[in-house]
Structures are given as C-alpha cells and as structure tokens.
Motif scaffolding. Structure first.
Motif, PDB file in Angstrom:
ATOM      1  N   LEU A 286     105.527  22.049  39.616  1.00  0.00           N
ATOM      2  CA  LEU A 286     105.481  22.108  41.077  1.00  0.00           C
ATOM      3  C   LEU A 286     105.955  23.465  41.588  1.00  0.00           C
ATOM      4  N   VAL A 287     106.978  24.011  40.953  1.00  0.00           N
ATOM      5  CA  VAL A 287     107.447  25.346  41.332  1.00  0.00           C
ATOM      6  C   VAL A 287     106.338  26.368  41.080  1.00  0.00           C
ATOM      7  N   HIS A 289     103.171  25.740  41.207  1.00  0.00           N
ATOM      8  CA  HIS A 289     102.208  25.543  42.297  1.00  0.00           C
ATOM      9  C   HIS A 289     102.645  26.333  43.528  1.00  0.00           C
ATOM     10  N   LEU A 290     103.942  26.258  43.857  1.00  0.00           N
ATOM     11  CA  LEU A 290     104.434  26.978  45.027  1.00  0.00           C
ATOM     12  C   LEU A 290     104.166  28.478  44.904  1.00  0.00           C
ATOM     13  N   GLN A 291     104.407  29.022  43.724  1.00  0.00           N
ATOM     14  CA  GLN A 291     104.175  30.447  43.516  1.00  0.00           C
ATOM     15  C   GLN A 291     102.688  30.783  43.689  1.00  0.00           C
ATOM     16  N   THR A 292     101.838  29.898  43.159  1.00  0.00           N
ATOM     17  CA  THR A 292     100.393  30.116  43.312  1.00  0.00           C
ATOM     18  C   THR A 292      99.978  30.066  44.772  1.00  0.00           C
ATOM     19  N   PHE A 293     100.472  29.046  45.495  1.00  0.00           N
ATOM     20  CA  PHE A 293     100.143  28.933  46.909  1.00  0.00           C
ATOM     21  C   PHE A 293     100.613  30.166  47.675  1.00  0.00           C
ATOM     22  N   GLY A 294     101.820  30.657  47.335  1.00  0.00           N
ATOM     23  CA  GLY A 294     102.342  31.838  48.013  1.00  0.00           C
ATOM     24  C   GLY A 294     101.458  33.049  47.795  1.00  0.00           C
ATOM     25  N   LYS A 295     100.977  33.246  46.567  1.00  0.00           N
ATOM     26  CA  LYS A 295     100.109  34.384  46.274  1.00  0.00           C
ATOM     27  C   LYS A 295      98.760  34.267  46.985  1.00  0.00           C
ATOM     28  N   VAL A 296      98.232  33.033  47.040  1.00  0.00           N
ATOM     29  CA  VAL A 296      96.964  32.822  47.743  1.00  0.00           C
ATOM     30  C   VAL A 296      97.109  33.162  49.219  1.00  0.00           C
ATOM     31  N   LEU A 297      98.240  32.770  49.815  1.00  0.00           N
ATOM     32  CA  LEU A 297      98.478  33.090  51.226  1.00  0.00           C
ATOM     33  C   LEU A 297      98.554  34.591  51.456  1.00  0.00           C
ATOM     34  N   GLU A 331     115.034  12.626  41.849  1.00  0.00           N
ATOM     35  CA  GLU A 331     115.714  13.664  41.068  1.00  0.00           C
ATOM     36  C   GLU A 331     114.794  14.826  40.726  1.00  0.00           C
ATOM     37  N   THR A 332     113.552  14.533  40.455  1.00  0.00           N
ATOM     38  CA  THR A 332     112.615  15.591  40.073  1.00  0.00           C
ATOM     39  C   THR A 332     112.441  16.612  41.187  1.00  0.00           C
ATOM     40  N   LEU A 333     112.631  16.186  42.444  1.00  0.00           N
ATOM     41  CA  LEU A 333     112.400  17.078  43.581  1.00  0.00           C
ATOM     42  C   LEU A 333     113.694  17.614  44.190  1.00  0.00           C
ATOM     43  N   LYS A 334     114.834  17.320  43.604  1.00  0.00           N
ATOM     44  CA  LYS A 334     116.092  17.804  44.169  1.00  0.00           C
ATOM     45  C   LYS A 334     116.115  19.334  44.169  1.00  0.00           C
ATOM     46  N   GLY A 335     116.431  19.898  45.349  1.00  0.00           N
ATOM     47  CA  GLY A 335     116.489  21.343  45.486  1.00  0.00           C
ATOM     48  C   GLY A 335     115.126  22.014  45.505  1.00  0.00           C
ATOM     49  N   PHE A 336     114.063  21.214  45.593  1.00  0.00           N
ATOM     50  CA  PHE A 336     112.713  21.767  45.502  1.00  0.00           C
ATOM     51  C   PHE A 336     112.421  22.743  46.632  1.00  0.00           C
ATOM     52  N   PRO A 341     108.460  30.196  48.377  1.00  0.00           N
ATOM     53  CA  PRO A 341     108.301  31.631  48.604  1.00  0.00           C
ATOM     54  C   PRO A 341     108.360  31.923  50.102  1.00  0.00           C
ATOM     55  N   THR A 342     108.687  33.161  50.453  1.00  0.00           N
ATOM     56  CA  THR A 342     108.783  33.544  51.864  1.00  0.00           C
ATOM     57  C   THR A 342     107.482  33.276  52.603  1.00  0.00           C
ATOM     58  N   THR A 343     106.364  33.529  51.932  1.00  0.00           N
ATOM     59  CA  THR A 343     105.068  33.315  52.583  1.00  0.00           C
ATOM     60  C   THR A 343     104.863  31.850  52.954  1.00  0.00           C
ATOM     61  N   LEU A 344     105.323  30.929  52.090  1.00  0.00           N
ATOM     62  CA  LEU A 344     105.180  29.500  52.395  1.00  0.00           C
ATOM     63  C   LEU A 344     106.125  29.069  53.506  1.00  0.00           C
ATOM     64  N   THR A 345     107.320  29.632  53.530  1.00  0.00           N
ATOM     65  CA  THR A 345     108.264  29.307  54.604  1.00  0.00           C
ATOM     66  C   THR A 345     107.700  29.731  55.956  1.00  0.00           C
TER      67      THR A 345
END
Length: 381
Positions: A286-287, A289-297, A331-336, A341-345
């Motif tokens: 999942l992390v 995925h977040l990096q990929t989404f950030g780069k796509v943005l 538990e799997t998503l704790k701190g997710f 990435p800044t772009t997703l925020t």
C-alpha cells in the motif's frame, strides 16, 4: 467560509443537508443599488448590536426558501433568480417553510446521451444510521413504507416500484464502493434515486438483480449494471459531459490497473486473519501504491485527470476519506496516513473542495463501528 442566509431568524447554511433539500443560496445584488434597496427593504433585518437597519456586504446571501417559485429561472444548468425576483417569503421574522423546488441540472448534451429527462429530485439521505432502528421496525410492522432514501431494505421488505425511465442506485450508506458511484452521479448531476440495501439481510428481489449480492447496482428500465468501476465507466459513457477519462486508451488502461490492484490490497489489509508477515507485506504494498500515485500526480497536474478531476480521483477518494478511521482499528493500516507523499496530501485538500465530495461526505464514526463489527463477525464466523 460556509454561506449563511441573512434572512431574519433563518438558520439555513449552505450544507450537504441544505443542498439535498434543494436549498440554493443567492448573493445580494450589491452592484444594482435600485434592486439592492428593494431586497434590503423586503428582508427588514436589523443590526443586533444597535438596532439600526442592517447593512449587507459582498458576502451576504439569502436562501431560496425566501422566494416564490416564479422568481426562479430553471432552464439552465444552475438555478438563477429572474430579474424581477425579490425575497418575499417571511413569517414573523422567521423562515417560512416552502415545498422543495425541483431543479433541472443536466446539460443538454447529457440529455442527448441517455441521461434521464425528468425533473431532479434529490431524496434526503440521512447520515449513516445502523440497520433496523426501533422507529423503522415499528413503521414496517404497520406496513407504512418509508421513503426509499430513509429506509434500509432487508429480506422482509417489498420491492418499491421503479418508474419507467427512472434511474435507481442500490447502495449502502457505509459502503465505499457505493460512495464511488454516488460521487460520479453527483459530479455529473445525473438524477437518481438512492435505495439502501441491508447487506446482512438482503431482499430476494435484490439478489435477482445482482446474484453476487453486492452494491452498488444501477437499474433503469430493463438495464442493470453492477460493480462500482463498471458502473462509473458506464455513467461516463452515457453522460460524457463533463468527461472523466482520458481519450488515450493506454492512460485509461493504466488507471484501471492501478485502481484494480489498489482495491485488492485494501481488501487484504482489512482481513483480520492475516499473520504478522502478511500484514507487513500488505502494508508495504500500500505504501508503494502511495508512492506510485504521488509520481503519477506529479506528471499529470492537480488531479489524476489532469487540470480537472477525473474518474481515478473519484474511484480512489472513498478510501482516502476513510483511511484515518480505518487505521484506528486495523493493525495493517496503523500509521498509514503518515506515509502520504506531499503531492497526495495536496491532492486530498483539493478533493475536499469538490462539490461532489462535499455532497457525499459521511460521518466516519458509524462507518468505523460498522466495519469493525463486520470484520469481527467474519473472523468469528
């Protein structure tokens, strides 16, 4: 800043509930001194501090409940006041209740592409309530049907008549997949009737429409579509204005691959039976995925659709709206959310300003309780 009505004693605010009741807000005509004087005299509001006549500002609005129906021009995509319109519906300084106005909000191009040719009626969809409350049971025992937006239909519920040409969305208030399709319907201003299904006690007539027993399901006349991604593709095809997908087949395929894999990993993350190694593996996926989404943005712009919101934005949003609630007990998503990435925020902040997101935003506490109970029962069962 939330717009508030300046009518004396009126507490209307430009909220989701107000929009669902077809309440619109109209700025006072500050640039037309003659009309402004008529409006101020009609409103007859006094300054609370000194009792002197009230002075409006550029941020002064009055809601549609204070106008008679002949004041509205409903021929365009937005509700406008006619030139002669002056607020006149007041009662002892308090807002007078008037019947909701049926607002036509579809572009002509949508009407030419199988969108529905009848006045818009947004049924009030109360914020999430858990199934089978006492009042609902009492009404069912009396055989008095609730409105389809308030009632949650279960195995004992009769099938509510579907009128010819009417678009119905079988959904659930707490379901992120239903949320996806609601986002597209609201964004495209497609008229629809939401009908909530009790997912633990599904009516037989619903299972005939979708043997998988899953929501969302779209139905109009003899056409039935289910699976959220399929529903949203269908809606974008039959009502292509505004467009939500790229004309590039490769980009459309890539978006489908990204959301498809993301959905699979989210489902795995919500599985309470995972061991520690599996939890760590899924969380890392999942992390990634977040990096990929950030780069796509970074490549595309403010949204996954580029300068404008697109289908991938809406397909992703329900999960991003729920992550903070989910990580409290999964538990799997704790701190997710700390891994965004800044772009997703920044993207999330922009999405919160989208009208469709604001109209469909939900109270997350009932969702948290619902999903916790659902997952626990599945684990024990």
């Amino acid at each position: 800043m939330v717009r508030c009505c300046c009518g004396p004693g009126c507490s209307q605010r430009d909220t989701v509930a107000a929009r669902r009741n077809n309440i619109t807000f109209h700025r006072l005509p500050m640039k037309n001194s003659v009309k402004l004087e008529k409006w101020v005299n009609a409103i007859r509001r006094q300054d609370q501090k000194n009792g002197e006549p009230w002075t409006p500002t550029e941020n002064s609005y009055i809601c549609s409940a204070h106008f008679t129906q002949d004041c509205f021009d409903l021929t365009g995509q937005t509700v406008r006041l006619r030139d002669h319109a002056v607020p006149s519906v007041f009662q002892n300084g308090k807002q007078k209740k008037t019947s909701a106005i049926h607002i036509k909000c579809l572009a002509s191009s949508c009407q030419e592409n199988a969108c529905l040719p009848y006045p818009i009626i947004y049924l009030q969809d109360h914020l999430y309530h858990l199934p089978s409350n006492a009042a609902e049971k009492r009404l069912r025992n009396q055989k008095i049907p609730l409105s389809t937006a308030e009632q949650e239909f279960n195995s004992t519920s009769w099938f509510p008549e579907l009128k010819p040409g009417q678009l119905r969305l079988y959904c659930h208030r707490l379901c992120p997949y239903s949320h996806r399709t609601k986002l597209v319907l609201e964004h495209k201003k497609i008229r629809y009737q939401p009908l909530n299904i009790n997912l633990k006690s599904k009516p037989d007539w619903f299972l005939e429409k979708n043997p998988c027993g899953l929501v969302p399901v779209l139905e109009r006349d003899d056409k039935i579509i289910y699976e959220s991604l399929v529903c949203n593709d269908y809606l974008d095809d039959v009502c292509p204005v505004p467009p939500l997908q790229s004309t590039d087949p490769y980009l459309r395929a890539r978006d489908k691959m990204m959301i498809g894999q993301f959905d699979k990993d989210i489902k795995m993350a919500l599985n309470l039976n995972l061991n520690e190694c599996q939890k760590a593996e899924i969380k890392q996926k999942l992390v990634n995925h977040l990096q990929t989404f950030g780069k796509v943005l970074e490549q595309r712009g403010d949204y996954f659709g580029g300068d404008q919101v697109g289908l991938l934005d809406f397909n992703l949003w329900p999960w991003f709206e729920r992550f903070e609630a989910l990580e409290d007990f999964t538990e799997t998503l704790k701190g997710f959310t700390n891994n965004f990435p800044t772009t997703l925020t920044s993207w999330k902040s922009r999405m919160l300003l989208q009208p469709a997101v604001q109209l469909t935003m939900s109270n997350l506490q009932p969702y948290t309780e619902f999903i916790r109970r659902f997952l626990t029962e599945n684990k024990n069962g």
